[in-house]
Design a protein around this motif. Structure first.
Motif, PDB file in Angstrom:
ATOM      1  N   UNK A 132       0.846  -1.196   0.000  1.00  0.00           N
ATOM      2  CA  UNK A 132       0.000   0.000   0.000  1.00  0.00           C
ATOM      3  C   UNK A 132       0.887   1.254   0.000  1.00  0.00           C
ATOM      4  N   UNK A 133       1.855   1.280   0.905  1.00  0.00           N
ATOM      5  CA  UNK A 133       2.725   2.457   1.031  1.00  0.00           C
ATOM      6  C   UNK A 133       3.427   2.740  -0.297  1.00  0.00           C
ATOM      7  N   UNK A 136      -2.362   6.991   9.895  1.00  0.00           N
ATOM      8  CA  UNK A 136      -2.300   5.817   9.002  1.00  0.00           C
ATOM      9  C   UNK A 136      -1.716   4.603   9.726  1.00  0.00           C
ATOM     10  N   UNK A 137      -0.614   4.808  10.437  1.00  0.00           N
ATOM     11  CA  UNK A 137       0.039   3.655  11.070  1.00  0.00           C
ATOM     12  C   UNK A 137      -0.780   3.127  12.251  1.00  0.00           C
ATOM     13  N   UNK A 138      -1.384   4.043  13.011  1.00  0.00           N
ATOM     14  CA  UNK A 138      -2.229   3.609  14.134  1.00  0.00           C
ATOM     15  C   UNK A 138      -3.423   2.794  13.622  1.00  0.00           C
ATOM     16  N   UNK A 139      -4.059   3.297  12.563  1.00  0.00           N
ATOM     17  CA  UNK A 139      -5.246   2.604  12.037  1.00  0.00           C
ATOM     18  C   UNK A 139      -4.890   1.247  11.436  1.00  0.00           C
ATOM     19  N   UNK A 140      -3.799   1.216  10.684  1.00  0.00           N
ATOM     20  CA  UNK A 140      -3.451  -0.065  10.048  1.00  0.00           C
ATOM     21  C   UNK A 140      -2.896  -1.046  11.088  1.00  0.00           C
ATOM     22  N   UNK A 141      -2.193  -0.530  12.114  1.00  0.00           N
ATOM     23  CA  UNK A 141      -1.773  -1.425  13.208  1.00  0.00           C
ATOM     24  C   UNK A 141      -2.987  -2.070  13.863  1.00  0.00           C
ATOM     25  N   UNK A 142      -4.030  -1.276  14.051  1.00  0.00           N
ATOM     26  CA  UNK A 142      -5.201  -1.771  14.786  1.00  0.00           C
ATOM     27  C   UNK A 142      -6.106  -2.647  13.920  1.00  0.00           C
ATOM     28  N   UNK A 143      -6.253  -2.330  12.651  1.00  0.00           N
ATOM     29  CA  UNK A 143      -7.332  -2.973  11.869  1.00  0.00           C
ATOM     30  C   UNK A 143      -6.887  -3.741  10.631  1.00  0.00           C
ATOM     31  N   UNK A 144      -5.623  -3.734  10.290  1.00  0.00           N
ATOM     32  CA  UNK A 144      -5.168  -4.532   9.138  1.00  0.00           C
ATOM     33  C   UNK A 144      -4.401  -5.730   9.639  1.00  0.00           C
ATOM     34  N   UNK A 145      -4.606  -6.930   9.125  1.00  0.00           N
ATOM     35  CA  UNK A 145      -5.648  -7.211   8.148  1.00  0.00           C
ATOM     36  C   UNK A 145      -7.021  -7.113   8.797  1.00  0.00           C
ATOM     37  N   UNK A 146      -8.019  -6.678   8.010  1.00  0.00           N
ATOM     38  CA  UNK A 146      -9.370  -6.574   8.543  1.00  0.00           C
ATOM     39  C   UNK A 146     -10.264  -5.701   7.700  1.00  0.00           C
ATOM     40  N   UNK A 147     -11.430  -5.397   8.273  1.00  0.00           N
ATOM     41  CA  UNK A 147     -12.523  -4.814   7.480  1.00  0.00           C
ATOM     42  C   UNK A 147     -12.501  -3.290   7.462  1.00  0.00           C
ATOM     43  N   UNK A 204      -7.362  -1.784   1.179  1.00  0.00           N
ATOM     44  CA  UNK A 204      -7.699  -2.612   2.346  1.00  0.00           C
ATOM     45  C   UNK A 204      -6.882  -3.895   2.298  1.00  0.00           C
ATOM     46  N   UNK A 205      -6.584  -4.425   3.478  1.00  0.00           N
ATOM     47  CA  UNK A 205      -5.868  -5.699   3.581  1.00  0.00           C
ATOM     48  C   UNK A 205      -6.830  -6.714   4.195  1.00  0.00           C
ATOM     49  N   UNK A 206      -7.362  -7.632   3.370  1.00  0.00           N
ATOM     50  CA  UNK A 206      -8.361  -8.563   3.914  1.00  0.00           C
ATOM     51  C   UNK A 206      -7.743  -9.556   4.885  1.00  0.00           C
ATOM     52  N   UNK A 207      -8.594 -10.059   5.785  1.00  0.00           N
ATOM     53  CA  UNK A 207      -8.121 -10.971   6.819  1.00  0.00           C
ATOM     54  C   UNK A 207      -8.395 -12.429   6.456  1.00  0.00           C
ATOM     55  N   UNK A 208      -9.344 -12.656   5.548  1.00  0.00           N
ATOM     56  CA  UNK A 208      -9.722 -14.027   5.203  1.00  0.00           C
ATOM     57  C   UNK A 208      -8.486 -14.795   4.724  1.00  0.00           C
ATOM     58  N   UNK A 209      -8.329 -15.990   5.266  1.00  0.00           N
ATOM     59  CA  UNK A 209      -7.109 -16.765   4.992  1.00  0.00           C
ATOM     60  C   UNK A 209      -6.890 -16.999   3.498  1.00  0.00           C
ATOM     61  N   UNK A 210      -7.948 -17.330   2.760  1.00  0.00           N
ATOM     62  CA  UNK A 210      -7.792 -17.604   1.329  1.00  0.00           C
ATOM     63  C   UNK A 210      -7.433 -16.333   0.559  1.00  0.00           C
ATOM     64  N   UNK A 211      -8.073 -15.220   0.926  1.00  0.00           N
ATOM     65  CA  UNK A 211      -7.758 -13.952   0.254  1.00  0.00           C
ATOM     66  C   UNK A 211      -6.305 -13.581   0.515  1.00  0.00           C
ATOM     67  N   UNK A 212      -5.865 -13.764   1.756  1.00  0.00           N
ATOM     68  CA  UNK A 212      -4.477 -13.449   2.109  1.00  0.00           C
ATOM     69  C   UNK A 212      -3.493 -14.304   1.333  1.00  0.00           C
ATOM     70  N   UNK A 213      -3.780 -15.608   1.284  1.00  0.00           N
ATOM     71  CA  UNK A 213      -2.872 -16.522   0.573  1.00  0.00           C
ATOM     72  C   UNK A 213      -2.786 -16.143  -0.895  1.00  0.00           C
ATOM     73  N   UNK A 214      -3.938 -15.806  -1.464  1.00  0.00           N
ATOM     74  CA  UNK A 214      -3.987 -15.449  -2.882  1.00  0.00           C
ATOM     75  C   UNK A 214      -3.199 -14.165  -3.146  1.00  0.00           C
ATOM     76  N   UNK A 215      -3.364 -13.195  -2.245  1.00  0.00           N
ATOM     77  CA  UNK A 215      -2.635 -11.928  -2.411  1.00  0.00           C
ATOM     78  C   UNK A 215      -1.135 -12.148  -2.304  1.00  0.00           C
ATOM     79  N   UNK A 216      -0.729 -12.981  -1.353  1.00  0.00           N
ATOM     80  CA  UNK A 216       0.711 -13.189  -1.168  1.00  0.00           C
ATOM     81  C   UNK A 216       1.310 -13.987  -2.319  1.00  0.00           C
ATOM     82  N   UNK A 217       0.467 -14.806  -2.990  1.00  0.00           N
ATOM     83  CA  UNK A 217       0.959 -15.595  -4.130  1.00  0.00           C
ATOM     84  C   UNK A 217       0.934 -14.795  -5.430  1.00  0.00           C
ATOM     85  N   UNK A 218       0.202 -13.671  -5.456  1.00  0.00           N
ATOM     86  CA  UNK A 218       0.110 -12.874  -6.690  1.00  0.00           C
ATOM     87  C   UNK A 218       0.617 -11.462  -6.414  1.00  0.00           C
TER      88      UNK A 218
END
Ligand code: TXA
Ligand code: MG
Length: 313
Positions: A63-64, A74-85, A111-125
């Motif tokens: 993102x950065x 930005x850092x406080x919010x992403x520390x608290x809620x990323x990954x998440x909704x 946004x950085x989703x928290x769902x395991x499949x979404x995360x895996x897909x993002x990290x693989x692509x």
């Protein structure tokens, strides 16, 4: 067509659109670097080109790397809620984000989703855009069968079961020296206040230029007409014998009751909301009244907003 993670990765990387689960709702994903696939999303959803897409990232660094400046918090919010909704609207380095994804705006939503499949897909692509996986205007998709209903059985779909939250992410934008809620969502203003130190105001969405262009359009609506009510159960059921409500309440005279939850519980009601709205149409219901007798705090505020939009046409 249900596909696995490897196939989803291959399809995305070769310029195709894939439906992916997130913890909020299902999304229609296309890699940010695949402009033709992004265009295809607008066609598939029948979405106006003026409505930009959220960029989903696998890491905060991704993102950065696309942003010009990072607003305070930005850092406080992403520390608290990323990954998440939580989705943040940020000023971007324009040439790094295709204009089609951001509807020509000088900022983009991340946004950085928290769902395991979404995360895996993002990290693989790599980062992908993903609007909710529904036809424009219809209720969002929170289960695999909702995606199949809107886009057909042959559409490539990574099955992640039913989505944990059931309503979309909360969107924040930094304006007039403070963060404002551009779209209510799964994370409440009260939760955000804990990391910001102040309660972010809800920006007006029904004006000429809402922060999120998508707030202009009709949303979340089933074909059935919804009548919202905070009183007069009996009177309402005489006119309209179908009710959307809660299991621990009496709806005298009701012929059919769709339960949002057993007792009035906002998390459970959010989880069930879009499935219920979709079920009305599958059952051929013309109209239903909705029990709105609950607080307007926390997640109830999001539910009220969604139901008000779904009811206005
Ligand atoms: O939970 C979610 O946010 C889901 C999942 C799939 O991640 N996505 C989602 O996307 O709800 P969509 O496209 O259905 O809604 C995104 C909203 C729209 O109202 C759009 O106008 C707004 O975000 N948006 C996207 N990019 C924006 C930008 N650059 N500036 C302002 N608003 C933006
Ligand atoms: Mg949507």
């Amino acid at each position: 067509m249900k596909i696995g993670l490897n196939q989803a990765q291959n399809l995305l990387s070769t310029g195709h659109v894939v439906a992916v689960p997130t913890e909020t709702v299902y999304g229609l994903a296309a890699l940010l670097c695949q402009e033709k696939a992004i265009l295809e999303i607008f066609h598939l959803k029948k979405r106006p080109a003026t409505n930009p897409l959220i960029i989903h990232v696998g890491t905060r660094e991704q993102c950065i790397d696309l942003c010009e400046v990072l607003p305070p918090g930005f850092f406080e919010l992403t520390d608290a809620f990323w990954p998440g909704a939580l989705t943040l609207i940020l000023p971007i380095i324009k040439e790094k984000v295709p204009s089609i994804a951001r509807a020509n705006l000088a900022h983009a939503a991340f946004r950085m989703p928290k769902h395991e499949l979404a995360q895996k897909l993002l990290l693989a692509t790599s980062p992908f855009v993903a609007p909710s996986a529904n036809l424009s205007g219809s209720p969002s998709a929170t289960r695999p069968e909702h995606v199949e209903n809107d886009f057909g059985q042959d559409f490539p779909l990574l099955d992640g079961g039913s989505c944990q939250h059931g309503v979309e992410s909360t969107i924040l934008a930094y304006q007039d020296a403070k963060w404002q809620i551009a779209r209510l969502g799964a994370i409440t203003a009260e939760q955000i206040a804990l990391s910001l130190g102040y309660l972010p105001p809800v920006a007006a969405s029904i004006n000429e230029r809402p922060i999120c262009p998508g707030q202009h359009f009709q949303h979340y609506a089933p074909k059935a007409r919804l009548v919202l009510s905070t009183s007069c159960y009996t009177e309402c059921t005489q006119r309209l014998p179908v009710v959307i409500g809660f299991g621990d309440r009496e709806y005298e005279g009701a012929k059919k009751i769709y339960l949002l939850s057993e007792r009035a519980d906002a998390d459970m009601a959010a989880h069930q909301l879009y499935d219920t709205l979709r079920q009305l149409d599958l059952d051929g219901i013309d109209a239903a009244w909705v029990d709105m007798l609950h607080s307007n705090e926390g997640l109830w505020q999001t539910l009220s907003e969604r139901l008000n939009r779904a009811a206005s046409r």
